[in-house]
Design an enzyme around this catalytic site. Structure first.
Site, PDB file in Angstrom:
ATOM      1  N   HIS A 133      21.847 -23.360  -5.357  1.00  0.00           N
ATOM      2  CA  HIS A 133      21.307 -22.300  -6.212  1.00  0.00           C
ATOM      3  C   HIS A 133      21.673 -22.636  -7.652  1.00  0.00           C
ATOM      4  CE1 HIS A 133      20.485 -18.539  -8.147  1.00  0.00           C
ATOM      5  NE2 HIS A 133      21.759 -18.244  -8.320  1.00  0.00           N
ATOM      6  N   HIS A 187      15.897 -14.877 -12.288  1.00  0.00           N
ATOM      7  CA  HIS A 187      17.309 -15.189 -12.003  1.00  0.00           C
ATOM      8  C   HIS A 187      17.528 -16.696 -11.887  1.00  0.00           C
ATOM      9  CE1 HIS A 187      21.185 -14.307  -9.561  1.00  0.00           C
ATOM     10  NE2 HIS A 187      21.143 -15.574  -9.894  1.00  0.00           N
TER      11      HIS A 187
HETATM   12  P1  13P Z   1      29.179 -17.013  -7.879  1.00  0.00           P
HETATM   13  O1  13P Z   1      30.107 -17.261  -9.039  1.00  0.00           O
HETATM   14  O2  13P Z   1      29.679 -15.934  -6.967  1.00  0.00           O
HETATM   15  O3  13P Z   1      28.874 -18.306  -7.148  1.00  0.00           O
HETATM   16  O4  13P Z   1      27.799 -16.456  -8.439  1.00  0.00           O
HETATM   17  C1  13P Z   1      27.057 -17.162  -9.397  1.00  0.00           C
HETATM   18  C2  13P Z   1      25.618 -16.864  -9.348  1.00  0.00           C
HETATM   19  O5  13P Z   1      24.805 -17.691  -9.749  1.00  0.00           O
HETATM   20  C3  13P Z   1      25.163 -15.580  -8.793  1.00  0.00           C
HETATM   21  O6  13P Z   1      23.801 -15.603  -8.489  1.00  0.00           O
HETATM   22 ZN    ZN Z   2      22.673 -17.023  -9.763  1.00  0.00          ZN
END
Ligand code: 13P
Ligand code: ZN
Length: 271
Positions: free
Chosen positions: A139, A210
């Site tokens: 992600h 996002h």
């Molecule tokens: P984390 O720090 O929990 O990995 O979250 C980062 C993020 O990109 C949330 O979408």
């Molecule tokens: Zn994120």
């Protein structure tokens, strides 16, 4: 037992997070990675009978019971992973109850896995059904992909078609296209379930306004998928407010897909 910091999977994780940070895709703690490991490769570096602590995951991952993962920590900065892997990464196994992570290494300062674990593990489950070789979910918040979310309709066919038009090789790299979710609250089981549903059909899923999720056989392949979308989005953002003089035609995309023998979303072409 060998030193875990020399393990190829730890090295690959630190190299990938450093690369993503360098590209400006992962500001602060933005982004997260999960990588499914073979028990045999973990055993070369860790005593798998020595569980440091157990952490509830908050959901049931039946088909992942006994599986090992290396995952970035929540709140951790990608820019710091390379110099301090033990605080910023963790290796755990999904316990027999399917709802607990058995920590074997990492999260050394008392931390835990990414808040996006539901989307990661549910995506692994979905992709493994389609492709048993799938091992990685990434992600990220790549800049131009995100910028494009604000000026382009968030329609899977139209968005994919625009990306395919931006670089000749796009249709060859992601012939299955890009799935899209509307803006949703992140870090929840609901966004995890929605992402996994899309992952049954796509290896790339945009989270509206996002970021993006990618899934693949290894870190290089998965990184490469997101990198190719980001390059196409960059070209789109550099050209979208100028008159379009030339474009790649649908007939040319079809020619590419057929020449390279990829199974593409024919319904995502216009003619
Ligand atoms: P984390 O720090 O929990 O990995 O979250 C980062 C993020 O990109 C949330 O979408
Ligand atoms: Zn994120």
């Amino acid at each position: 037992m060998k030193n875990i910091l020399t393990a190829p999977f730890v090295r690959e994780m630190t190299a990938t997070t450093a690369n993503m940070y360098r590209l400006g895709w992962d500001e602060r703690n933005g982004g997260n990675i999960s990588y499914l490991l073979e028990e045999a490769e973990v055993k070369r570096y860790l005593n798998v009978n020595k569980v440091i602590r157990t952490i509830p995951t908050g959901f049931r991952a039946e088909s992942l019971i006994g599986k090992y993962f290396i995952v970035t920590g929540t709140g951790k900065y990608f820019k710091n992973v390379e110099k301090d892997p033990a605080n910023n990464l963790g290796i755990f196994r999904i316990a027999n109850d399917g709802e607990t992570a058995e920590l074997l290494w990492g999260y050394a300062d008392g931390g835990k896995f990414t808040s996006e674990l539901p989307a990661h593990l549910m995506s692994h489950m979905a992709r493994l059904k389609v492709d048993p070789q799938n091992r990685v979910v990434i992600h990220s918040h790549p800049t131009y992909t995100l910028a494009m979310n604000y000026v382009h309709e968030l329609d899977e066919k139209k968005f994919t078609h625009t990306l395919w038009e931006m670089c000749t090789e796009c249709i060859v790299v992601f012939p299955d296209g890009v799935g899209i979710l509307p803006w949703m609250l992140c870090g929840t089981n609901s966004i995890g379930e929605a992402t996994a549903k899309k992952m049954e059909e796509f290896r790339l899923v945009i989270w509206g306004m996002h970021g993006i999720y990618g899934a693949g056989k290894n870190l290089d392949e998965t990184f490469g998928l997101i990198e190719t979308v980001e390059k196409a989005a960059q070209i789109y953002m550099l050209t979208c407010n100028r008159p379009r003089v030339n474009t790649i035609q649908d007939s040319e995309m079809r020619e590419l897909a057929e020449y390279f023998g990829v199974d593409y979303r024919k319904d995502f072409l216009n003619n």
